[in-house]
Design a protein around this motif. Structure first.
Motif, PDB file in Angstrom:
ATOM      1  N   UNK A  64       0.957  -1.275   0.046  1.00  0.00           N
ATOM      2  CA  UNK A  64       0.005  -0.224  -0.023  1.00  0.00           C
ATOM      3  C   UNK A  64       1.077   1.453   0.152  1.00  0.00           C
ATOM      4  N   UNK A  65       2.086   1.043  -0.628  1.00  0.00           N
ATOM      5  CA  UNK A  65       2.973   2.459  -0.764  1.00  0.00           C
ATOM      6  C   UNK A  65       2.417   3.472  -1.580  1.00  0.00           C
ATOM      7  N   UNK A  66       1.566   3.539  -2.429  1.00  0.00           N
ATOM      8  CA  UNK A  66       0.997   4.455  -3.291  1.00  0.00           C
ATOM      9  C   UNK A  66      -0.381   4.903  -2.678  1.00  0.00           C
ATOM     10  N   UNK A  67      -0.877   5.984  -3.220  1.00  0.00           N
ATOM     11  CA  UNK A  67      -2.199   6.372  -2.909  1.00  0.00           C
ATOM     12  C   UNK A  67      -3.095   5.441  -3.590  1.00  0.00           C
ATOM     13  N   UNK A  68      -2.943   5.170  -5.023  1.00  0.00           N
ATOM     14  CA  UNK A  68      -3.563   4.462  -5.602  1.00  0.00           C
ATOM     15  C   UNK A  68      -3.832   3.039  -4.944  1.00  0.00           C
ATOM     16  N   UNK A  69      -2.821   2.389  -4.638  1.00  0.00           N
ATOM     17  CA  UNK A  69      -2.885   1.110  -3.876  1.00  0.00           C
ATOM     18  C   UNK A  69      -3.834   1.206  -2.692  1.00  0.00           C
ATOM     19  N   UNK A  70      -3.574   2.096  -1.581  1.00  0.00           N
ATOM     20  CA  UNK A  70      -4.588   2.451  -0.598  1.00  0.00           C
ATOM     21  C   UNK A  70      -5.921   2.779  -1.000  1.00  0.00           C
ATOM     22  N   UNK A  71      -6.163   3.344  -1.988  1.00  0.00           N
ATOM     23  CA  UNK A  71      -7.355   3.640  -2.168  1.00  0.00           C
ATOM     24  C   UNK A  71      -8.246   2.431  -2.833  1.00  0.00           C
ATOM     25  N   UNK A  72      -7.536   1.681  -3.518  1.00  0.00           N
ATOM     26  CA  UNK A  72      -8.124   0.286  -3.876  1.00  0.00           C
ATOM     27  C   UNK A  72      -8.758  -0.496  -2.371  1.00  0.00           C
ATOM     28  N   UNK A  73      -8.062  -0.381  -1.575  1.00  0.00           N
ATOM     29  CA  UNK A  73      -8.286  -1.057  -0.341  1.00  0.00           C
ATOM     30  C   UNK A  73      -9.445  -0.297   0.432  1.00  0.00           C
ATOM     31  N   UNK A  74      -9.415   1.094   0.431  1.00  0.00           N
ATOM     32  CA  UNK A  74     -10.257   1.753   1.193  1.00  0.00           C
ATOM     33  C   UNK A  74     -10.917   2.855   0.204  1.00  0.00           C
ATOM     34  N   UNK A  75     -12.044   2.549  -0.808  1.00  0.00           N
ATOM     35  CA  UNK A  75     -12.584   3.450  -1.480  1.00  0.00           C
ATOM     36  C   UNK A  75     -13.083   4.691  -1.165  1.00  0.00           C
ATOM     37  N   UNK A  76     -13.235   5.763  -1.696  1.00  0.00           N
ATOM     38  CA  UNK A  76     -13.712   7.156  -1.079  1.00  0.00           C
ATOM     39  C   UNK A  76     -15.082   6.771  -0.414  1.00  0.00           C
ATOM     40  N   UNK A  77     -15.931   6.287  -0.909  1.00  0.00           N
ATOM     41  CA  UNK A  77     -17.298   5.990  -0.480  1.00  0.00           C
ATOM     42  C   UNK A  77     -17.562   5.019   0.752  1.00  0.00           C
ATOM     43  N   UNK A  78     -16.507   4.547   0.984  1.00  0.00           N
ATOM     44  CA  UNK A  78     -16.539   3.567   2.344  1.00  0.00           C
ATOM     45  C   UNK A  78     -15.663   4.100   3.244  1.00  0.00           C
ATOM     46  N   UNK A  79     -16.388   4.363   4.556  1.00  0.00           N
ATOM     47  CA  UNK A  79     -15.736   4.959   5.735  1.00  0.00           C
ATOM     48  C   UNK A  79     -14.777   3.583   6.289  1.00  0.00           C
ATOM     49  N   UNK A  80     -13.285   3.986   6.942  1.00  0.00           N
ATOM     50  CA  UNK A  80     -12.607   3.025   7.357  1.00  0.00           C
ATOM     51  C   UNK A  80     -13.039   2.632   8.867  1.00  0.00           C
ATOM     52  N   UNK A  81     -13.514   3.522   9.673  1.00  0.00           N
ATOM     53  CA  UNK A  81     -13.899   2.826  10.867  1.00  0.00           C
ATOM     54  C   UNK A  81     -15.078   3.257  11.414  1.00  0.00           C
ATOM     55  N   UNK A  82     -15.636   2.717  12.537  1.00  0.00           N
ATOM     56  CA  UNK A  82     -16.981   2.899  12.802  1.00  0.00           C
ATOM     57  C   UNK A  82     -17.511   4.138  13.248  1.00  0.00           C
ATOM     58  N   UNK A  83     -16.497   5.138  13.902  1.00  0.00           N
ATOM     59  CA  UNK A  83     -16.749   6.362  14.198  1.00  0.00           C
ATOM     60  C   UNK A  83     -16.993   7.164  12.917  1.00  0.00           C
ATOM     61  N   UNK A  84     -16.148   6.868  12.026  1.00  0.00           N
ATOM     62  CA  UNK A  84     -16.350   7.738  10.828  1.00  0.00           C
ATOM     63  C   UNK A  84     -17.696   7.222  10.203  1.00  0.00           C
ATOM     64  N   UNK A  85     -18.046   6.100  10.350  1.00  0.00           N
ATOM     65  CA  UNK A  85     -19.273   5.524   9.476  1.00  0.00           C
ATOM     66  C   UNK A  85     -20.613   6.129  10.295  1.00  0.00           C
TER      67      UNK A  85
END
Length: 140
Positions: A64-85
């Motif tokens: 996940x070294x590049x922003x593109x690789x990280x964004x594939x794991x965490x798309x813009x529309x999907x929150x990462x944590x329960x607090x953000x959700x």
């Protein structure tokens, strides 16, 4: 009575304006003769540090070294944590998430939080650190 201490002869001031510490580092040989020892000592410290960085710190996150690789794991529309959700589902706050394209083609993620109704009274800009992410500021 004990014999008087014999004074140690001084070698005089350093030659050609060399710093006085030259004798302490390289003895009578001077700084240049001590250089290989200093370089080898530095290499002995730096090499294990580089190996440590590569093996234990960089390798686990290389995928996940590049922003593109990280964004594939965490798309813009999907929150990462329960607090953000939970914040994204709140009715009094409107959160919009975007990707801004830079001149070189790279993309940068950003999100805006606004009151659901009315105009905002203040504008705050959060710039998180390298090992952080912006959803930490969404958690209420």
């Amino acid at each position: 009575p004990p014999p008087a201490a014999t004074p140690v002869p001084s070698s005089g001031p350093p030659a050609h304006g060399a710093p006085a510490r030259a004798r302490a580092i390289g003895g009578e040989r001077g700084d240049m003769d001590a250089l290989p020892t200093v370089l080898l000592g530095g290499l002995a410290v730096a090499l294990p540090c580089l190996l440590l960085w590569s093996r234990w710190l960089e390798a686990p996150v290389r995928h996940i070294a590049t922003g593109r690789q990280r964004r594939q794991l965490c798309p813009v529309e999907k929150p990462i944590g329960p607090g953000a959700e939970a914040t994204l589902k709140m009715s009094d706050v409107k959160v919009t998430r975007h990707m801004h394209t830079l001149k070189n083609g790279e993309q940068m993620f950003y999100q805006l939080m606004r009151p659901a109704t009315g105009k905002p009274k203040y504008v705050l800009v959060y710039l998180h650190g390298y090992t952080s992410h912006s959803e930490l500021y969404l958690e209420a």
